[in-house]
Design a protein around this motif. Structure first.
Motif, PDB file in Angstrom:
ATOM      1  N   GLU A   1       6.004   0.343  -1.786  1.00 28.74           N
ATOM      2  CA  GLU A   1       7.213  -0.474  -1.733  1.00 28.74           C
ATOM      3  C   GLU A   1       6.951  -1.835  -2.386  1.00 28.74           C
ATOM      4  OE1 GLU A   1      10.278  -2.205   1.677  1.00 28.74           O
ATOM      5  OE2 GLU A   1       8.574  -0.984   2.267  1.00 28.74           O
TER       6      GLU A   1
ATOM      7  N   LYS B   1       0.821  -1.218   0.000  1.00 29.12           N
ATOM      8  CA  LYS B   1       0.000   0.000   0.000  1.00 29.12           C
ATOM      9  C   LYS B   1       0.853   1.266   0.000  1.00 29.12           C
ATOM     10  CE  LYS B   1      -4.203  -1.909   1.195  1.00 29.12           C
ATOM     11  NZ  LYS B   1      -5.005  -2.224   0.090  1.00 29.12           N
ATOM     12  N   ASP B   2       2.058   1.193   0.583  1.00 35.84           N
ATOM     13  CA  ASP B   2       2.927   2.372   0.624  1.00 35.84           C
ATOM     14  C   ASP B   2       3.780   2.516  -0.642  1.00 35.84           C
ATOM     15  OD1 ASP B   2       4.843   0.388   0.911  1.00 35.84           O
ATOM     16  OD2 ASP B   2       5.527   1.049   2.881  1.00 35.84           O
TER      17      ASP B   2
END
Length: 164
Positions: free
Chosen positions: A73, A70-71
């Protein structure tokens, strides 16, 4: 250290007992290596026999070599941790680099690494389920330790069955 997969703190949360689906459900992309597919299915079957999954959790084994978290990465695995207990959580595991892992480390170690990733993400499921409050670093450390315990237990039992 208490094995958090065996904790029953969730029994004190009435919303979990409200006619929900339970269990561990595994979905594997068709492109995933058949040897890894069989190993993952065997592992999930063993997990169902050994542990309770009072809130249904889906495990997706993807043919991608990395998954976007979600970030943003790119990672080997993720656990989607719902804020609403009424929603079902899920795990996504990247298995597209299995052939490369086999070349570098051998098939047995490559399978072990994927199983560790599954167990690591499922440890986050038990942290969520039992409402365990830790720092992000604490969550990751606990997940690393617990996943090694679970996979070691599985591999030991599998080895014993093969010896009989």
């Amino acid at each position: 250290m208490k094995q958090i997969w065996k904790r029953n703190d969730w029994k004190n949360r009435p919303e979990i007992h409200d006619g929900r689906r339970a269990g561990l459900h595994c979905r594997i992309d068709r492109e995933v290596d058949p040897r890894l597919r069989r190993a993952c299915l065997d592992f999930c079957q063993w997990l169902r026999r050994e542990y309770l999954f009072p809130v249904r959790v889906r495990v997706y084994i993807k043919s991608d070599s990395r998954i976007r978290a979600k970030d943003g990465e790119h990672v080997c695995g993720t656990f989607w941790w719902p804020y609403d207990i009424c929603e079902e959580p899920y795990v996504r595991i990247a298995a597209g680099d299995f052939a490369e892992l086999c070349r570098k480390k051998g098939e047995e170690e490559a399978v072990r690494e994927i199983l560790l990733c599954i167990a690591h993400e499922l440890t986050h499921y038990y942290q969520w389920l039992n409402d365990i409050k830790l720092t992000e670093r604490g969550e990751e450390r606990q997940a690393a330790m617990q996943s090694r315990l679970v996979v070691s237990a599985y591999l030991s039992q599998r080895f014993l069955r093969e010896q009989q």
